[in-house]
Design a protein around this motif. Structure first.
Motif, mmCIF file in Angstrom:
data_model
loop_
_atom_site.group_PDB
_atom_site.id
_atom_site.type_symbol
_atom_site.label_atom_id
_atom_site.label_comp_id
_atom_site.label_asym_id
_atom_site.label_seq_id
_atom_site.Cartn_x
_atom_site.Cartn_y
_atom_site.Cartn_z
ATOM 1 N N GLU A 138 0.863 -1.174 0.000
ATOM 2 C CA GLU A 138 0.000 0.000 0.000
ATOM 3 C C GLU A 138 0.899 1.223 0.000
ATOM 4 O OE1 GLU A 138 -3.282 1.898 2.963
ATOM 5 O OE2 GLU A 138 -3.589 -0.203 2.375
ATOM 6 N N ILE A 139 0.446 2.276 -0.680
ATOM 7 C CA ILE A 139 1.244 3.494 -0.820
ATOM 8 C C ILE A 139 0.530 4.651 -0.144
ATOM 9 C CG2 ILE A 139 2.106 5.194 -2.502
ATOM 10 C CD1 ILE A 139 2.407 2.765 -4.427
ATOM 11 N N ARG A 140 1.342 5.502 0.508
ATOM 12 C CA ARG A 140 0.814 6.760 1.042
ATOM 13 C C ARG A 140 1.647 7.883 0.440
ATOM 14 N NH1 ARG A 140 1.660 10.535 5.583
ATOM 15 N NH2 ARG A 140 3.501 9.334 6.160
ATOM 16 N N ILE A 141 0.986 8.759 -0.297
ATOM 17 C CA ILE A 141 1.659 9.938 -0.841
ATOM 18 C C ILE A 141 1.614 10.997 0.249
ATOM 19 C CG2 ILE A 141 1.692 11.683 -2.669
ATOM 20 C CD1 ILE A 141 0.198 9.578 -4.419
ATOM 21 N N ARG A 142 2.786 11.349 0.750
ATOM 22 C CA ARG A 142 2.883 12.181 1.950
ATOM 23 C C ARG A 142 2.290 13.580 1.772
ATOM 24 N NH1 ARG A 142 7.615 11.266 5.690
ATOM 25 N NH2 ARG A 142 7.509 9.030 5.986
ATOM 26 N N ASN A 143 2.585 14.267 0.666
ATOM 27 C CA ASN A 143 2.137 15.659 0.541
ATOM 28 C C ASN A 143 0.626 15.788 0.321
ATOM 29 O OD1 ASN A 143 1.889 15.018 -2.161
ATOM 30 N ND2 ASN A 143 3.500 16.396 -2.861
ATOM 31 N N LYS A 144 -0.039 14.698 -0.020
ATOM 32 C CA LYS A 144 -1.490 14.713 -0.207
ATOM 33 C C LYS A 144 -2.198 13.845 0.829
ATOM 34 C CE LYS A 144 -1.022 14.954 -5.222
ATOM 35 N NZ LYS A 144 -1.279 14.236 -6.460
ATOM 36 N N LEU A 174 3.951 2.842 -8.975
ATOM 37 C CA LEU A 174 5.391 2.658 -8.815
ATOM 38 C C LEU A 174 6.125 2.659 -10.151
ATOM 39 C CD1 LEU A 174 5.491 0.121 -5.850
ATOM 40 C CD2 LEU A 174 6.040 2.566 -5.810
ATOM 41 N N GLU A 175 5.507 2.103 -11.188
ATOM 42 C CA GLU A 175 6.125 2.146 -12.525
ATOM 43 C C GLU A 175 6.368 3.588 -12.956
ATOM 44 O OE1 GLU A 175 3.826 -0.041 -15.410
ATOM 45 O OE2 GLU A 175 4.374 -1.969 -14.518
ATOM 46 N N LYS A 176 5.402 4.466 -12.671
ATOM 47 C CA LYS A 176 5.555 5.886 -13.040
ATOM 48 C C LYS A 176 6.689 6.541 -12.255
ATOM 49 C CE LYS A 176 0.765 6.306 -14.357
ATOM 50 N NZ LYS A 176 -0.581 6.551 -13.856
ATOM 51 N N GLN A 177 7.055 5.963 -11.105
ATOM 52 C CA GLN A 177 8.157 6.484 -10.287
ATOM 53 C C GLN A 177 9.453 5.689 -10.531
ATOM 54 O OE1 GLN A 177 7.742 9.280 -8.545
ATOM 55 N NE2 GLN A 177 5.610 9.332 -9.197
ATOM 56 N N PHE A 194 6.966 9.461 -0.880
ATOM 57 C CA PHE A 194 5.838 8.564 -0.661
ATOM 58 C C PHE A 194 6.322 7.336 0.093
ATOM 59 C CE2 PHE A 194 7.586 7.619 -4.832
ATOM 60 C CZ PHE A 194 7.689 6.239 -4.859
ATOM 61 N N ASP A 195 5.420 6.719 0.854
ATOM 62 C CA ASP A 195 5.705 5.524 1.629
ATOM 63 C C ASP A 195 5.169 4.311 0.883
ATOM 64 O OD1 ASP A 195 6.345 7.485 3.482
ATOM 65 O OD2 ASP A 195 4.693 7.009 4.851
ATOM 66 N N VAL A 196 5.963 3.246 0.849
ATOM 67 C CA VAL A 196 5.497 1.975 0.301
ATOM 68 C C VAL A 196 5.525 0.976 1.453
ATOM 69 C CG1 VAL A 196 5.788 0.206 -1.457
ATOM 70 C CG2 VAL A 196 6.540 2.547 -1.941
ATOM 71 N N GLU A 197 4.343 0.643 1.958
ATOM 72 C CA GLU A 197 4.206 -0.304 3.059
ATOM 73 C C GLU A 197 4.171 -1.704 2.464
ATOM 74 O OE1 GLU A 197 0.659 0.919 5.095
ATOM 75 O OE2 GLU A 197 1.457 2.938 5.457
ATOM 76 N N LEU A 198 5.138 -2.536 2.879
ATOM 77 C CA LEU A 198 5.319 -3.860 2.288
ATOM 78 C C LEU A 198 5.020 -4.960 3.289
ATOM 79 C CD1 LEU A 198 8.751 -2.989 0.676
ATOM 80 C CD2 LEU A 198 6.573 -3.209 -0.540
ATOM 81 N N SER A 199 4.512 -6.078 2.777
ATOM 82 C CA SER A 199 4.287 -7.261 3.616
ATOM 83 C C SER A 199 4.714 -8.493 2.821
ATOM 84 C CB SER A 199 2.823 -7.334 4.051
ATOM 85 O OG SER A 199 1.969 -7.355 2.933
ATOM 86 N N ALA A 200 4.562 -9.659 3.434
ATOM 87 C CA ALA A 200 5.035 -10.901 2.826
ATOM 88 C C ALA A 200 4.524 -11.055 1.395
ATOM 89 C CB ALA A 200 4.624 -12.089 3.677
ATOM 90 N N GLY A 201 5.457 -11.366 0.504
ATOM 91 C CA GLY A 201 5.154 -11.541 -0.910
ATOM 92 C C GLY A 201 5.517 -10.342 -1.756
ATOM 93 N N ARG A 217 -3.873 7.600 -0.221
ATOM 94 C CA ARG A 217 -3.477 6.189 -0.182
ATOM 95 C C ARG A 217 -3.827 5.500 -1.495
ATOM 96 N NH1 ARG A 217 -1.299 3.723 3.815
ATOM 97 N NH2 ARG A 217 -1.199 4.677 5.840
ATOM 98 N N ILE A 218 -2.942 4.587 -1.893
ATOM 99 C CA ILE A 218 -3.165 3.782 -3.090
ATOM 100 C C ILE A 218 -3.038 2.332 -2.665
ATOM 101 C CG2 ILE A 218 -2.286 3.184 -5.387
ATOM 102 C CD1 ILE A 218 -1.100 6.062 -5.480
ATOM 103 N N SER A 219 -4.033 1.507 -3.004
ATOM 104 C CA SER A 219 -3.980 0.086 -2.671
ATOM 105 C C SER A 219 -4.458 -0.715 -3.868
ATOM 106 C CB SER A 219 -4.814 -0.210 -1.426
ATOM 107 O OG SER A 219 -6.144 0.197 -1.618
ATOM 108 N N GLY A 220 -4.292 -2.020 -3.783
ATOM 109 C CA GLY A 220 -4.630 -2.907 -4.897
ATOM 110 C C GLY A 220 -3.392 -3.121 -5.757
ATOM 111 N N GLU A 221 -3.128 -4.382 -6.104
ATOM 112 C CA GLU A 221 -1.890 -4.711 -6.803
ATOM 113 C C GLU A 221 -1.714 -3.929 -8.103
ATOM 114 O OE1 GLU A 221 0.695 -8.525 -8.384
ATOM 115 O OE2 GLU A 221 -1.135 -8.893 -7.257
ATOM 116 N N ALA A 222 -2.739 -3.838 -8.923
ATOM 117 C CA ALA A 222 -2.615 -3.138 -10.210
ATOM 118 C C ALA A 222 -2.357 -1.643 -10.005
ATOM 119 C CB ALA A 222 -3.873 -3.348 -11.048
ATOM 120 N N GLU A 223 -3.054 -1.031 -9.055
ATOM 121 C CA GLU A 223 -2.895 0.397 -8.798
ATOM 122 C C GLU A 223 -1.509 0.702 -8.231
ATOM 123 O OE1 GLU A 223 -5.487 -1.449 -7.912
ATOM 124 O OE2 GLU A 223 -7.143 -0.573 -9.052
#
Length: 179
Positions: A3-9, A23-26, A127-134, A12-18
């Motif tokens: 899951e991603i959190r864009i700090r200045n806004k 992240l590809e754009k970054q 931005f923060d990328v919160e990661l878990s198993a997998g 949150r972005i969630s879901g594998e495709a999103e």
């Protein structure tokens, strides 16, 4: 799932495709490996023996070799951090400073949770990328970032490198960064 959190806004972005699309754009690689193939003794195990680490590398051998072949990584290992890790606070201080590398920083999370804080493009900022198993992430060489543990204070990850020296950080002083 990441899951991603864009700090200045504070968005949150969630879901594998999103997550993958953002992240590809970054210029950050994101993949997801199947954790159901882990033997029961390695699920959420943060105190790994050398034999456990070798077993973990064997379980993900095909995925590691595929990623290494596509991206030029030559060596890999396992890092396990938890409250039982000697000098954990001092070790985390080393990771928790904004820095860059002369190669990608790659982590494939196999247990626990962690967070990469990454400097994105000018419009996005940090931005923060919160990661878990997998979750598998590759922060490109030269892109300012840092890593830390989340509330659970435990993680196991496969690390891949181009250079045999492994993890070498170059400090990046950025007045725009606010923790």
């Amino acid at each position: 799932m990441a899951e991603i959190r864009i700090r200045n806004k504070n968005e949150r972005i969630s879901g594998e495709a999103e997550v993958r699309s953002f992240l590809e754009k970054q210029n950050v690689l994101y993949e997801h490996w199947d954790t159901s193939k882990l033997p029961a003794n390695l699920v959420e195990n943060f105190s790994l023996t050398d034999e456990d680490k070798q077993s973990l590398l064997s379980v993900y051998d095909a995925e590691i070799r595929d990623l290494a072949g596509r991206r030029g990584y030559k060596t890999w290992d396992i890092i396990a951090l938890s409250e039982s890790t000697p000098n954990l606070p001092e070790l985390l201080k080393k990771f928790e400073q904004v820095h860059t590398h002369t190669e990608d920083e790659v982590r494939a999370i196999t247990a626990g949770r962690g967070i990469f804080i990454i400097k994105g493009d000018e419009a996005t900022g940090y931005f923060d990328v919160e990661l878990s198993a997998g979750d598998v992430i590759s922060v490109p060489e030269g892109q300012p970032h840092f890593f830390t543990l989340m509330d659970n204070k435990a993680i196991v990850a496969v690390r891949l490198f181009i250079e045999p020296a492994g993890w070498v950080a170059d400090p990046y002083d950025d007045p725009a960064f606010v923790k």
